[in-house]
Design a protein around this motif. Structure first.
Motif, PDB file in Angstrom:
ATOM      1  N   LEU A 260      -6.144   5.573   7.577  1.00 25.09           N
ATOM      2  CA  LEU A 260      -5.918   4.415   6.723  1.00 25.09           C
ATOM      3  C   LEU A 260      -7.070   3.426   6.845  1.00 25.09           C
ATOM      4  O   LEU A 260      -7.619   3.220   7.932  1.00 25.09           O
ATOM      5  N   ARG A 261      -7.405   2.812   5.710  1.00 27.24           N
ATOM      6  CA  ARG A 261      -8.408   1.756   5.691  1.00 27.24           C
ATOM      7  C   ARG A 261      -7.808   0.506   5.055  1.00 27.24           C
ATOM      8  O   ARG A 261      -6.844   0.589   4.285  1.00 27.24           O
ATOM      9  N   TYR A 262      -8.418  -0.630   5.362  1.00 27.61           N
ATOM     10  CA  TYR A 262      -7.963  -1.883   4.768  1.00 27.61           C
ATOM     11  C   TYR A 262      -7.975  -1.758   3.239  1.00 27.61           C
ATOM     12  O   TYR A 262      -8.955  -1.318   2.647  1.00 27.61           O
ATOM     13  N   GLY A 263      -6.859  -2.149   2.611  1.00 25.45           N
ATOM     14  CA  GLY A 263      -6.767  -2.118   1.161  1.00 25.45           C
ATOM     15  C   GLY A 263      -6.156  -0.860   0.587  1.00 25.45           C
ATOM     16  O   GLY A 263      -5.929  -0.789  -0.629  1.00 25.45           O
ATOM     17  N   ASP A 264      -5.887   0.160   1.427  1.00 21.02           N
ATOM     18  CA  ASP A 264      -5.202   1.354   0.920  1.00 21.02           C
ATOM     19  C   ASP A 264      -3.804   0.971   0.428  1.00 21.02           C
ATOM     20  O   ASP A 264      -3.161   0.065   0.970  1.00 21.02           O
ATOM     21  N   VAL A 265      -3.337   1.676  -0.583  1.00 21.93           N
ATOM     22  CA  VAL A 265      -2.026   1.391  -1.175  1.00 21.93           C
ATOM     23  C   VAL A 265      -1.049   2.491  -0.776  1.00 21.93           C
ATOM     24  O   VAL A 265      -1.334   3.679  -0.953  1.00 21.93           O
ATOM     25  N   LEU A 266       0.090   2.082  -0.235  1.00 21.77           N
ATOM     26  CA  LEU A 266       1.129   3.024   0.173  1.00 21.77           C
ATOM     27  C   LEU A 266       2.273   2.965  -0.830  1.00 21.77           C
ATOM     28  O   LEU A 266       2.868   1.905  -1.042  1.00 21.77           O
ATOM     29  N   VAL A 267       2.559   4.101  -1.450  1.00 15.90           N
ATOM     30  CA  VAL A 267       3.629   4.202  -2.440  1.00 15.90           C
ATOM     31  C   VAL A 267       4.771   5.003  -1.815  1.00 15.90           C
ATOM     32  O   VAL A 267       4.615   6.180  -1.499  1.00 15.90           O
ATOM     33  N   PHE A 268       5.900   4.341  -1.625  1.00 14.24           N
ATOM     34  CA  PHE A 268       7.047   4.974  -0.983  1.00 14.24           C
ATOM     35  C   PHE A 268       7.965   5.543  -2.064  1.00 14.24           C
ATOM     36  O   PHE A 268       8.398   4.817  -2.968  1.00 14.24           O
ATOM     37  N   PRO A 269       8.273   6.844  -1.979  1.00 12.34           N
ATOM     38  CA  PRO A 269       9.036   7.478  -3.060  1.00 12.34           C
ATOM     39  C   PRO A 269      10.508   7.118  -3.086  1.00 12.34           C
ATOM     40  O   PRO A 269      11.129   7.140  -4.149  1.00 12.34           O
TER      41      PRO A 269
END
Length: 639
Positions: free
Chosen positions: A590-599
């Motif tokens: 993971l890097r700063y600014g990554d977007v996590l989409v939870f299903p």
């Protein structure tokens, strides 16, 4: 006090054997703090840890099924069906009864600033949690609010910021229903935000059909309908189809959900269409953007963000009695037991005997390379009929179809793949359904192609006792692990990965990791620094369903607007962000600014380093920990 209660009660009741939630068929269920409170059919309350499900305590003293249960300052209160006597325990855990001496029964309980509000059929009273003294509403509410609330059913919620209270009063009757098959009685709903006993801010009012009123012995209703003063006989209703939280009010009508989100000092109203008609379901519960209710023997989770629904079907007949929504799913008590249904954890579905499928157009689209191969055949009804006609049985038809899609190899035949296929409890496109001699393939959006008697027919998905679901197709994660696909093909077919550890139910071992303190974990580039400034400008924004401004936003509204401020356009809804045709898919660090989409439940957040996320939840836009999350689709839109 709640923790003390959990620790001491079992020790002071050594003769009470621990109870397993899975074997406890309750009459009502509530989640208060870290405790799950289950009211039983014989008047007891059993407590469990909301995270682990471990048994905590049993409180006795009631008679008959528990109607409702709550807790105030760590003290549990409950009332039994048809009763106007409240129950609790004293400091030595002996039963205590408080008789309200009112006409009719108590229907609901609500915590309210050190008191319990007992909502009866004819009036609402307040019981002081310490002294157990009973008082009228005007002792705990401003007089003008108490006067209106005395004219009908009341809903209330209290938190550290104060209270929200709703009056539901009879206004009249339609000559014909506003929804086909809907009720005729018209209700006027009014709400206030209350601080202390003397200050109240009126948030607004709304006229809607919520259910049928029943005549009761209460004060006359005097309400304004435009410029006209309306007088009606007092009426009461159950209001199990209405739920209140810090985000606002959700009400289920015949075919839709009414959302009344709070925007600072007023309210707005929205309607959300749903593919599963709620039909005034009387066990509604919601948390954030996920609303839960029952539809016959099915458990339904509806997204208040985009209106899609997940349906949970029992493999054995069991009546759903009550539901308590939590952050990661819901606690459900049924006629066969009580279960924690974690929406993103297949093992919890297996324990509860549930199979889940999604009702949405997106679920009918292939999500992987192998699903895309199969889709070419599943979309041709005539071809399906020809396959069925030349197959001796349903299993042969499925094998022939998978073979035609070139899913077998010289080394591993389709039959061998089916024999080794893992059993699953969350239906995805192309899954194999087996029920007796009938075999089928799941088409998404609640439909399957069913093969039996040399015929193929597209029918609603059928799950029942004796039905099993196996996954023969490989996900992109499995193919990536086997190095069977590369690069840009993944952008067309995203897939979830584990967070800081593998998730076995995904079928692959890929997971992303966070490394707090490293260079990539902190904002370094110009884009990352711009995003950091944009995020800070949104912190503290109230949570509002469907909102996209700093007056109020939901999870995807916040992410979309934060990225828009730095020149990156993302889709409006969370799952569409996961499928956006820009950026890259993250499967490692993971890097700063990554977007996590939870299903499931549907949600989206931005990774901001040090194991934290920025996201919009029920308390508004703020920071949270990534450690409580299990899996997500992870996207990178920054250079």
């Amino acid at each position: 006090m709640a923790t003390l209660l959990a620790l001491i009660v079992p020790l002071l009741n050594p003769g009470v054997p621990p109870v397993k939630a899975a074997s406890l068929a309750g009459s009502v269920i509530r989640v208060v703090g870290n405790d799950v409170l289950v009211g039983t059919q014989d008047g007891q309350v059993v407590g469990f840890d909301s995270a682990s499900g471990a048994y905590r305590f049993t409180l006795a003293g009631g008679e008959g099924p528990v109607r409702d249960v709550t807790a105030v300052d760590g003290q549990v209160w409950w009332v039994c069906e048809g009763s106007h006597v409240l129950r609790t325990v004293d400091s030595t855990w002996q039963p205590v009864a408080v008789d309200l001496k009112i006409d009719g029964a108590v229907m609901r309980l609500s915590p309210w600033s050190g008191s319990v509000l007992a909502h009866g059929e004819t009036k609402t009273l307040a019981v002081d949690a310490r002294s157990r003294a009973v008082a009228s509403l005007d002792r705990v509410l401003p007089s003008e609010v108490a006067k209106v609330c005395s004219q009908g059913p009341v809903l209330a919620q209290w938190n550290e910021e104060g209270g929200l209270i709703f009056s539901v009063r009879r206004l009249g009757r339609h000559t014909k229903p506003t929804e086909p098959g809907g009720v005729l009685d018209l209700a006027t709903v009014k709400a206030w935000r209350v601080q202390g006993h003397s200050r109240a801010t009126e948030l607004g009012g709304y006229t809607v059909t919520l259910g049928d009123f029943h005549d009761a012995n209460g004060p006359e209703v005097v309400a304004q309908n435009g410029t006209q003063t309306v007088r009606q006989k007092f009426g009461t209703m159950d209001l199990g189809n209405v739920s209140v939280g810090p985000e606002g009010l959700v009400a289920l009508t015949k075919t839709q959900a009414l959302l009344v989100p709070f925007v600072r000092s007023n309210w707005q109203t929205q309607w959300q269409s749903l593919p599963v008609a709620p039909d005034y379901a009387q066990n509604l519960s919601f948390n954030g953007s996920a609303a839960w209710w029952s539809n016959g023997d099915r458990l339904v989770q509806g997204s208040l963000e985009d209106g899609t629904c997940d349906v949970y079907v029992p493999q054995k007949a069991a009546k759903i009695v009550d539901i308590a929504a939590v952050t990661d799913g819901a606690w459900v008590t049924t006629s066969s037991g009580t279960f924690h249904v974690r929406a993103d954890e297949s093992s919890s579905l297996a324990s509860a005997g549930l199979v889940r499928y999604e009702l949405s157009e997106a679920s009918a689209k292939p999500d992987s390379v192998e699903e895309s191969l199969l889709a070419r055949y599943l979309g041709d009804v005539a071809a399906l009929g020809r396959v069925a006609a030349r197959s001796k049985d349903g299993k042969t038809a499925v094998v022939n179809l998978l073979s035609a899609a070139h899913l077998g190899t010289k080394k591993v035949s389709v039959s061998a793949r089916l024999a080794k296929a893992r059993r699953v409890y969350d239906l995805q496109y192309g899954d194999v359904l087996k029920s007796g001699l009938a075999w089928g393939l799941y088409l998404g959006n609640g439909r399957q192609v069913r093969f039996a008697n040399r015929k193929a027919e597209v029918v609603p998905v059928q799950i029942g006792e004796g039905c099993s679901v196996v996954r023969a197709l490989k996900s992109n994660g499995e193919l990536l692990s086997a190095r069977a696909i590369r690069g840009n093909r993944l952008l067309e077919n995203v897939f979830p990965v584990g967070i800081n550890r593998p998730v076995p139910s995904l079928g692959h071992g890929i997971f992303v990791v966070d490394h707090p303190g490293t260079a990539f974990d902190q904002p370094q580039t110009d884009q990352q620094l711009q995003l950091q400034a944009a995020i800070e400008g949104w912190i503290g924004t109230p949570y509002v369903w469907g909102g996209t401004t700093k007056d109020g936003c939901d999870c995807s509204g916040f992410v979309m607007q934060a990225f828009r401020e730095i020149g990156i356009s993302l889709p409006r809804h969370s799952q569409d962000i996961g499928r956006a045709p820009i950026g890259t898919i993250v499967t490692d660090e993971l890097r700063y600014g990554d977007v996590l989409v939870f299903p499931n439940p549907k949600h989206v957040a931005i990774y901001v380093g040090n194991g934290r996320t920025a996201e919009a939840v029920s308390g508004g836009v703020g920071y949270s920990s990534i450690s409580r999350r299990r899996l997500a689709v992870v996207r990178r839109f920054l250079d």
